[in-house]
Scaffold this active site. Structure first.
Site, PDB file in Angstrom:
ATOM      1  N   GLU A   1     -29.667 -12.698  32.151  1.00 37.03           N
ATOM      2  CA  GLU A   1     -29.272 -12.832  31.086  1.00 37.03           C
ATOM      3  C   GLU A   1     -27.790 -12.908  30.845  1.00 37.03           C
ATOM      4  OE1 GLU A   1     -29.076  -8.217  31.877  1.00 37.03           O
ATOM      5  OE2 GLU A   1     -29.950  -8.678  32.878  1.00 37.03           O
TER       6      GLU A   1
ATOM      7  N   HIS B   1     -25.859  -0.915  28.351  1.00 39.42           N
ATOM      8  CA  HIS B   1     -26.523  -2.672  26.902  1.00 39.42           C
ATOM      9  C   HIS B   1     -26.127  -1.177  25.871  1.00 39.42           C
ATOM     10  CE1 HIS B   1     -27.670  -4.964  29.625  1.00 39.42           C
ATOM     11  NE2 HIS B   1     -28.808  -4.405  30.464  1.00 39.42           N
TER      12      HIS B   1
ATOM     13  N   HIS C   1     -33.093  -8.987  27.782  1.00 45.42           N
ATOM     14  CA  HIS C   1     -33.072  -8.486  28.992  1.00 45.42           C
ATOM     15  C   HIS C   1     -34.780  -8.921  29.872  1.00 45.42           C
ATOM     16  CE1 HIS C   1     -32.520  -6.583  32.890  1.00 45.42           C
ATOM     17  NE2 HIS C   1     -31.587  -5.692  31.359  1.00 45.42           N
TER      18      HIS C   1
END
Length: 387
Positions: free
Chosen positions: A351, A140, A213
């Site tokens: 996501e 991420h 997210h």
């Protein structure tokens, strides 16, 4: 004027005043239902920066609260089958908790969503090294991804209130090449949908994979977990992973596996199938599904139904894939909104994104962005009900 005339006049006057009061109340009620956006101070971060909280409201009464710290969706309300609105996202009651303990609740993710193997990739013959923050891999965007920065926020008034967030990631930030100018716009639509539009440009070749997210619980806390939710995924293949959750490179058919959600299936019906290697590796679902429709058009890719409240969430996107994650690493150590303890599988994520580890896998669709090009992506979460 005789007594009778005076009484009639008084009654008319009273009636007129009462009518005016009713009209005033209706106007106040109407104004409360008007769409709009408001701003409030949200607090101070450990580094001294301040953050704000923006509340978007549509004409139906739906609300989205978003902070410019990490672009986090702090709350999102949706009606149940009785018309009662409640927050359907996981999160915290304070900015400080988001800044210190957040497992990406509600956050904007970048510069690269999902995992990059061993924190390395090669672009145009040059190897780049990224911070490793998920076992041996980079996750991420690294240790300080887009979820941990303060964005410049611009409210956009209108029939559909919107919040535009902007951030410039410097060349070399978290190891990625190129100065990346990013804009993300949240729009609360008339049809009880939260639309997210992403846009980015760069001054040198780089890789980009942006997503949101948010963790959802369509029961709004009425159920202890999300295993009773029912899911449809318009995906005929998924990406098997190794033990560190990096794709092996195979695109595997979902047919005949616990990963088949082409027809509505209860999320918890197969999640604990310990005979399945992939479920063991992910401790449940933490995999990328690839859509049958690989076009860049906005298409419906997922539908989630929660039977006790009747809430339905439909996800549409321009992306080629989605990471379905069932909160397998929540362990009861985090206390969220209104004192709720977040245990394993308290929430789920959808996501929308490109494939994980694409910079290292030539067979995957490219995530390379070059100067002169514009990265664009759209995802819409639409909420309805079913009796």
């Amino acid at each position: 004027m005789n007594l009778s005339t005076k009484l009639i006049a008084l009654a008319l006057l009273t009636g007129s005043l009462t009518m005016s009061a009713c009209t005033s109340n209706k106007k106040e009620e109407s104004s409360e239902a008007k769409p709009g956006i408001t701003k409030a101070a949200y607090g101070q971060l450990p580094d001294g920066q301040s953050a704000d909280l923006y509340t978007l409201r549509n004409a139906e009464g739906m609300e989205a609260k978003i902070t410019n710290y990490g672009g986090i969706v702090v709350s999102l309300t949706a009606p149940d089958k009785e018309g009662q609105f409640a927050d359907v996202t996981l999160g915290f009651d304070s900015l400080n908790t988001y800044a210190t303990k957040n497992p990406y609740f509600g956050a904007l993710i970048g510069r690269y969503g999902n995992r990059i193997a061993k924190g390395k990739f090669t672009l145009d013959g040059k190897e780049y090294s990224l911070p490793v923050n998920d076992g041996p891999n980079s996750l991420h965007g690294g240790k300080k991804g887009f979820d941990k920065v303060v964005w410049t926020a611009t409210p956009v008034e209108g029939n559909e209130p919107a919040l535009k967030l902007a951030y410039t990631a410097k060349d070399g930030e978290e190891g990625y090449p190129g100065t990346l100018n990013v804009e993300v716009t949240y729009t609360l639509q008339k049809d009880n949908a939260l639309r997210i539009d992403y846009q980015a440009t760069t001054d040198k070749p780089t890789v980009v994979n942006l997503t949101n997210h948010s963790y959802f619980d369509l029961s709004a806390g009425k159920s202890s977990d999300i295993l009773g939710h029912e899911l449809i995924l318009e995906a005929d293949r998924f990406l098997p992973v190794d033990q560190t959750l990096i794709p092996t490179g195979e695109l595997k058919a979902v047919s005949g596996t616990p990963f088949d959600f082409t027809k509505s299936s209860v999320v918890g019906s197969r999640i604990n199938d310990t005979a399945d290697t992939q479920l063991r590796y992910g401790k449940g679902y933490d995999h990328c599904w690839v859509f049958a429709d690989s076009s860049r058009s906005l298409k419906s890719i997922a539908t989630v139904y929660e039977p006790t409240t009747g809430r339905v969430m439909t996800v549409s996107t321009t992306e080629p894939a989605v990471q379905f994650y069932t909160g397998n690493f929540l362990d009861g150590t985090l206390t969220g909104k209104e004192g709720r303890v977040y245990k394993k599988r308290t929430g789920f994520c959808l996501e929308t994104q490109h494939y994980p580890d694409s910079p290292n896998q030539a067979a995957f669709p490219t995530t390379t962005l070059k100067p002169g090009e514009t990265y664009r992506s759209t995802t819409v979460y639409t909420f309805t009900t079913r009796k």
